[in-house]
Design a protein around this motif. Structure first.
Motif, PDB file in Angstrom:
ATOM      1  N   SER A   1      85.075  23.490  -3.895  1.00  0.00           N
ATOM      2  CA  SER A   1      86.421  23.476  -4.441  1.00  0.00           C
ATOM      3  C   SER A   1      86.283  22.060  -5.085  1.00  0.00           C
ATOM      4  CB  SER A   1      87.099  23.946  -4.010  1.00  0.00           C
ATOM      5  OG  SER A   1      88.560  23.749  -3.473  1.00  0.00           O
ATOM      6  N   PRO A   2      87.008  22.443  -6.659  1.00  0.00           N
ATOM      7  CA  PRO A   2      87.927  21.374  -7.535  1.00  0.00           C
ATOM      8  C   PRO A   2      88.831  20.982  -7.236  1.00  0.00           C
ATOM      9  CG  PRO A   2      88.165  23.400  -8.857  1.00  0.00           C
ATOM     10  CD  PRO A   2      87.565  23.854  -7.127  1.00  0.00           C
ATOM     11  N   GLN A   3      89.807  21.433  -6.514  1.00  0.00           N
ATOM     12  CA  GLN A   3      90.339  21.346  -5.805  1.00  0.00           C
ATOM     13  C   GLN A   3      91.144  20.032  -4.991  1.00  0.00           C
ATOM     14  OE1 GLN A   3      92.175  23.651  -8.370  1.00  0.00           O
ATOM     15  NE2 GLN A   3      94.025  23.017  -6.975  1.00  0.00           N
ATOM     16  N   TYR A   4      89.918  19.941  -4.345  1.00  0.00           N
ATOM     17  CA  TYR A   4      90.160  18.356  -3.707  1.00  0.00           C
ATOM     18  C   TYR A   4      89.260  17.394  -3.895  1.00  0.00           C
ATOM     19  CZ  TYR A   4      91.927  21.667  -0.574  1.00  0.00           C
ATOM     20  OH  TYR A   4      93.151  22.819   0.680  1.00  0.00           O
ATOM     21  N   LEU A   5      89.920  15.680  -3.350  1.00  0.00           N
ATOM     22  CA  LEU A   5      88.921  14.611  -3.968  1.00  0.00           C
ATOM     23  C   LEU A   5      89.012  13.565  -2.554  1.00  0.00           C
ATOM     24  CD1 LEU A   5      90.373  13.980  -7.682  1.00  0.00           C
ATOM     25  CD2 LEU A   5      88.507  14.531  -7.407  1.00  0.00           C
ATOM     26  N   LEU A   6      88.260  12.998  -2.729  1.00  0.00           N
ATOM     27  CA  LEU A   6      88.263  11.885  -1.504  1.00  0.00           C
ATOM     28  C   LEU A   6      88.353  10.447  -1.578  1.00  0.00           C
ATOM     29  CD1 LEU A   6      87.399  12.568   1.913  1.00  0.00           C
ATOM     30  CD2 LEU A   6      86.809  10.045   1.467  1.00  0.00           C
ATOM     31  N   ALA A   7      88.978   9.599  -1.128  1.00  0.00           N
ATOM     32  CA  ALA A   7      89.247   8.354  -1.412  1.00  0.00           C
ATOM     33  C   ALA A   7      87.955   7.551  -0.496  1.00  0.00           C
ATOM     34  CB  ALA A   7      90.744   7.800  -1.517  1.00  0.00           C
ATOM     35  N   THR A   8      86.734   7.613  -0.872  1.00  0.00           N
ATOM     36  CA  THR A   8      86.019   6.556  -0.737  1.00  0.00           C
ATOM     37  C   THR A   8      85.366   5.050  -0.316  1.00  0.00           C
ATOM     38  OG1 THR A   8      83.309   7.104  -0.317  1.00  0.00           O
ATOM     39  CG2 THR A   8      84.335   6.814  -1.699  1.00  0.00           C
ATOM     40  N   GLU A   9      84.698   4.725   0.866  1.00  0.00           N
ATOM     41  CA  GLU A   9      84.639   3.406   0.885  1.00  0.00           C
ATOM     42  C   GLU A   9      83.173   3.346   1.067  1.00  0.00           C
ATOM     43  OE1 GLU A   9      84.873   2.001   3.278  1.00  0.00           O
ATOM     44  OE2 GLU A   9      85.803   4.468   3.921  1.00  0.00           O
ATOM     45  N   THR A  10      82.452   2.063   1.977  1.00  0.00           N
ATOM     46  CA  THR A  10      81.822   1.385   2.769  1.00  0.00           C
ATOM     47  C   THR A  10      81.013   2.776   3.618  1.00  0.00           C
ATOM     48  OG1 THR A  10      81.257  -0.341   1.671  1.00  0.00           O
ATOM     49  CG2 THR A  10      79.560   0.626   3.393  1.00  0.00           C
ATOM     50  N   SER A  11      82.420   3.208   4.765  1.00  0.00           N
ATOM     51  CA  SER A  11      81.862   4.026   5.488  1.00  0.00           C
ATOM     52  C   SER A  11      81.371   5.156   4.666  1.00  0.00           C
ATOM     53  CB  SER A  11      83.396   4.442   6.016  1.00  0.00           C
ATOM     54  OG  SER A  11      84.122   5.541   5.762  1.00  0.00           O
ATOM     55  N   LEU A  12      80.995   5.790   4.241  1.00  0.00           N
ATOM     56  CA  LEU A  12      80.000   6.963   3.315  1.00  0.00           C
ATOM     57  C   LEU A  12      79.453   7.252   3.810  1.00  0.00           C
ATOM     58  CD1 LEU A  12      79.927   9.746   2.366  1.00  0.00           C
ATOM     59  CD2 LEU A  12      80.822   8.406  -0.145  1.00  0.00           C
ATOM     60  N   LEU A  13      78.393   5.417   3.475  1.00  0.00           N
ATOM     61  CA  LEU A  13      77.396   5.369   4.105  1.00  0.00           C
ATOM     62  C   LEU A  13      77.121   4.251   5.859  1.00  0.00           C
ATOM     63  CD1 LEU A  13      76.791   3.323   1.123  1.00  0.00           C
ATOM     64  CD2 LEU A  13      75.721   5.540   1.757  1.00  0.00           C
ATOM     65  N   SER A  14      78.057   3.892   6.008  1.00  0.00           N
ATOM     66  CA  SER A  14      78.088   3.303   7.597  1.00  0.00           C
ATOM     67  C   SER A  14      77.440   4.594   8.784  1.00  0.00           C
ATOM     68  CB  SER A  14      78.493   1.990   7.492  1.00  0.00           C
ATOM     69  OG  SER A  14      80.408   2.373   7.617  1.00  0.00           O
ATOM     70  N   LEU A  15      79.180   5.259   7.953  1.00  0.00           N
ATOM     71  CA  LEU A  15      79.287   6.882   9.306  1.00  0.00           C
ATOM     72  C   LEU A  15      77.763   6.668   9.538  1.00  0.00           C
ATOM     73  CD1 LEU A  15      83.069   7.684   8.899  1.00  0.00           C
ATOM     74  CD2 LEU A  15      81.497   6.273  11.182  1.00  0.00           C
ATOM     75  N   PRO A  16      77.071   7.312   8.568  1.00  0.00           N
ATOM     76  CA  PRO A  16      75.834   8.439   8.853  1.00  0.00           C
ATOM     77  C   PRO A  16      75.440   8.129   9.429  1.00  0.00           C
ATOM     78  CG  PRO A  16      77.096   9.170   6.746  1.00  0.00           C
ATOM     79  CD  PRO A  16      77.339   7.979   7.193  1.00  0.00           C
ATOM     80  N   ALA A  17      75.268   6.597   9.316  1.00  0.00           N
ATOM     81  CA  ALA A  17      73.190   5.723   9.777  1.00  0.00           C
ATOM     82  C   ALA A  17      74.043   5.226  10.913  1.00  0.00           C
ATOM     83  CB  ALA A  17      73.885   4.332   8.714  1.00  0.00           C
ATOM     84  N   SER A  18      74.924   5.988  12.167  1.00  0.00           N
ATOM     85  CA  SER A  18      75.261   5.107  12.783  1.00  0.00           C
ATOM     86  C   SER A  18      76.422   6.219  13.783  1.00  0.00           C
ATOM     87  CB  SER A  18      75.973   4.085  13.118  1.00  0.00           C
ATOM     88  OG  SER A  18      77.886   4.550  12.165  1.00  0.00           O
ATOM     89  N   VAL A  19      76.386   7.242  13.350  1.00  0.00           N
ATOM     90  CA  VAL A  19      76.832   8.289  14.371  1.00  0.00           C
ATOM     91  C   VAL A  19      76.692   9.817  13.738  1.00  0.00           C
ATOM     92  CG1 VAL A  19      79.359   9.223  15.116  1.00  0.00           C
ATOM     93  CG2 VAL A  19      78.890   6.902  14.193  1.00  0.00           C
ATOM     94  N   ASP A  20      76.253  10.566  15.193  1.00  0.00           N
ATOM     95  CA  ASP A  20      75.818  12.056  14.828  1.00  0.00           C
ATOM     96  C   ASP A  20      76.433  13.088  14.094  1.00  0.00           C
ATOM     97  OD1 ASP A  20      74.187  13.961  14.901  1.00  0.00           O
ATOM     98  OD2 ASP A  20      74.218  14.780  16.685  1.00  0.00           O
TER      99      ASP A  20
END
Length: 320
Positions: free
Chosen positions: A92-111
Motif C-alpha cells: 500500500s502506498p497510503q502509509y509511511l512510518l517515521a523510523t529511527e534506529t529501533s528499526l535495527l535494534s528491535l529485530p536484533a534483540s526481540v523475536d
C-alpha cells in the motif's frame, strides 16, 4: 527477560490479523497514493520520533500538490507495535512510518516478524546525537562523573524504548567503561523527560530537539553529547562530548521514513521523488536546523544500503 516478554505479548495482540497485505481500502498494488496518507509514528506524541514524523509529513505535503498526510501515533512494544502495523500494509502506498534506529535494534534483540528488509526505504532525513541530561540539582556533574558514581551506587536513567537507540548508547557505555547505569524504558522522549523532571530517575538520554527548551529554561543540564565532535549549533556548542570526558561512546541515530514492503516500483519512485523535493526545500533546512540534526540525506536504495551497513554494528552492541 520480562521486558522482552512484554514487548512480544503487546506485538502479538497488536498484530493479530495483520500478517498479510491489506485489503483494497489500503490501495495495495497502486502506483501512487490516492486520497489521505497516514504517517505512522511508532512512539508516543512529544518525543523526537513524533516531532520528526510531523515535520516530514508537513514537508512532503508542502512540495507535493494535492497530498494530504495525517499522523497516527501507534506506540507500544517499544516501537514494535507501529512497525508491526506497517508490516500488515504490504503493497500500500497510503502509509509511511517515521523510523529511527529501533528499526535495527528491535529485530536484533526481540523475536519480531520484521527486519529493515521487510519495508521499503524512502528517505534518511539526517542523524541525531544523544545528550545525557540531569536536573540542575543532581550531584552528577558530567558524563564521566555518571560513570564513576554508577560504580558505587545505583543510578537510574530514562530511555525511549527498551531496545531503542538510547539502550544502544548505555550498552556501549557498559561495554567501554564497565559502569552499569540502570535504564528504565519509556514509550517516548516526552515520558522520559517527565521522569527526569519529576525525579523518578536521575538521568535521561534525550535528543537535542526534545530537551532544548528545558536546557534554555535551566530546568535541566546537559552532561555530555555522545559524539566525538561538539555540535556547531550555538545553543549546543558548549556541551562537552563523551570522548572529551574519557568515555568512548559515540553513537548517531538516524531519522528517516520507510513505506510498506512490496510497493509497486512506481509508488516507491513517487515517494522517493517527493522526498528529494522536500530535501531541496527551505522547509527541510528549517527542520534540520530547528531539530539540531546533522543533514545527511539518503534516498531509496542508498538509504537501504545505509541500513544494511549499520545493522551489523547495532547487532553487536545489542547482543552483548
Amino acid at each position: 527477560m520480562r521486558a522482552l516478554s512484554l514487548i512480544m505479548a503487546v506485538v502479538a495482540v497488536a498484530c493479530a490479523g495483520c500478517g498479510g497485505a491489506s485489503g483494497t481500502e489500503d490501495a495495495a498494488g497502486a502506483d501512487r497514493p490516492v486520497g489521505p496518507v497516514t504517517m505512522v509514528v511508532p512512539f508516543a506524541a512529544g518525543g523526537g520520533s513524533d516531532i520528526a514524523g510531523r515535520a516530514v509529513a508537513d514537508g512532503l505535503v508542502s512540495v507535493t500538490p494535492g497530498l494530504n498526510i495525517s499522523v497516527d501515533n501507534r506506540e507500544g512494544g517499544q516501537g514494535a507495535v507501529g512497525y508491526s502495523y506497517l508490516l500488515g500494509k504490504a503493497g500500500s502506498p497510503q502509509y509511511l512510518l517515521a523510523t529511527e534506529t529501533s528499526l535495527l535494534s528491535l529485530p536484533a534483540s526481540v523475536d519480531v516478524a520484521f527486519s529493515h528488509r521487510s519495508f521499503t526505504p524512502i528517505f534518511k532525513v539526517g542523524e541525531d546525537f544523544t545528550l545525557l541530561v540531569a536536573r540542575p540539582d543532581s550531584p552528577i556533574t558530567s558524563c564521566a562523573d555518571a560513570v564513576e558514581q554508577a560504580r558505587h551506587r545505583r543510578v537510574l536513567a530514562a530511555i525511549s524504548g527498551a531496545m531503542g537507540p538510547d539502550a544502544v548508547v548505555f550498552s556501549q557505555m557498559r561495554a567501554t567503561t564497565g559502569a552499569d547505569i540502570d535504564t528504565v524504558p519509556y514509550e517516548g522522549g516526552g515520558e522520559s523527560m517527565a521522569a527526569v523532571l519529576g525525579g523518578q530517575v536521575e538521568l535521561a538520554s534525550l535528543n537535542p530537539s526534545e530537551v532544548i527548551g528545558q536546557l534554555r529554561a535551566g530546568e535541566l543540564k546537559a552532561l555530555c553529547v555522545f559524539a566525538d565532535q561538539r555540535y556547531t549549533y550555538p545553543e549546543l556548542a558548549d556541551i562537552p562530548t563523551s570522548v572529551e570526558q574519557g568515555v568512548g561512546v559515540v553513537f548517531a541515530q538516524f531519522r528517516g521514513v520507510i513505506a510498506p514492503g512490496e510497493l509497486n516500483p512506481q509508488a516507491r519512485e513517487f515517494w522517493v521523488q517527493a522526498a528529494r523535493r522536500f530535501a531541496d526545500s527551505p522547509a527541510y533546512r528549517e527542520y534540520v536546523a530547528s531539530e539540531f540534526l546533522q543533514a545527511r540525506p539518503a534516498f531509496g536504495e542508498q538509504f537501504g544500503a545505509y541500513l544494511a551497513a549499520t545493522q551489523g554494528p547495532v547487532e553487536q552492541v545489542v547482543s552483548r
